[in-house]
Design an enzyme around this catalytic site. Structure first.
Site, PDB file in Angstrom:
ATOM      1  CG  LEU A 174     -33.679 -17.967 -70.522  1.00 32.31           C
ATOM      2  CD1 LEU A 174     -33.346 -17.231 -71.785  1.00 32.31           C
ATOM      3  CD2 LEU A 174     -34.742 -17.649 -69.761  1.00 32.31           C
ATOM      4  CB  SER A 175     -27.793 -17.150 -71.429  1.00 36.70           C
ATOM      5  OG  SER A 175     -27.419 -17.864 -72.395  1.00 36.70           O
ATOM      6  CD  GLN A 176     -25.029 -17.154 -65.084  1.00 34.93           C
ATOM      7  OE1 GLN A 176     -24.674 -18.223 -65.199  1.00 34.93           O
ATOM      8  NE2 GLN A 176     -24.599 -16.257 -64.112  1.00 34.93           N
ATOM      9  NE  ARG A 199     -33.158 -15.210 -67.948  1.00 32.21           N
ATOM     10  CZ  ARG A 199     -32.885 -16.187 -66.935  1.00 32.21           C
ATOM     11  NH1 ARG A 199     -33.387 -15.796 -65.557  1.00 32.21           N
ATOM     12  NH2 ARG A 199     -31.957 -16.975 -67.249  1.00 32.21           N
TER      13      ARG A 199
END
Length: 104
Positions: free
Chosen positions: A31-33, A5
């Protein structure tokens, strides 16, 4: 770690790359968790022969996860499966990220 990530996080917040929270990226997007991406991937339950179309690429994190799954299940050629991600907004996808199988 299959999809690093930190490769998709802006450098000024790199220290937060693995926090289980959404992170800001360019163009007022996030940015999605990791939990949400894992939840969506599990709900999708991708199979080696599936064709996946993601609308709204964002950082490319979900697309990278799906590509890594495809490669793990079908090998580097990924024959029989396909993941495509499209976006109408320009983003700062980091082109230096590329899935590489972990040496055994």
């Amino acid at each position: 770690m299959i999809t690093p990530r930190h490769e998709l996080v802006p450098e000024d917040i790199l220290s937060l790359a693995y926090a289980d929270r959404p992170l800001p990226i360019s163009h007022n997007q996030t940015l999605s968790q990791p939990f949400i991406v894992a939840f969506m991937t599990q709900a999708l339950d991708p199979r080696p022969t599936d064709r996946v179309l993601e609308i709204g690429t964002g950082s490319g994190y979900q697309a990278a996860i799906l590509a890594a799954i495809r490669i793990m299940e079908k090998g580097p050629s990924g024959s029989g499966s396909e993941s495509v991600s499209v976006s109408i907004k320009p983003t700062e996808i980091r082109p230096r990220f590329r899935y590489r199988p972990r040496p055994r």
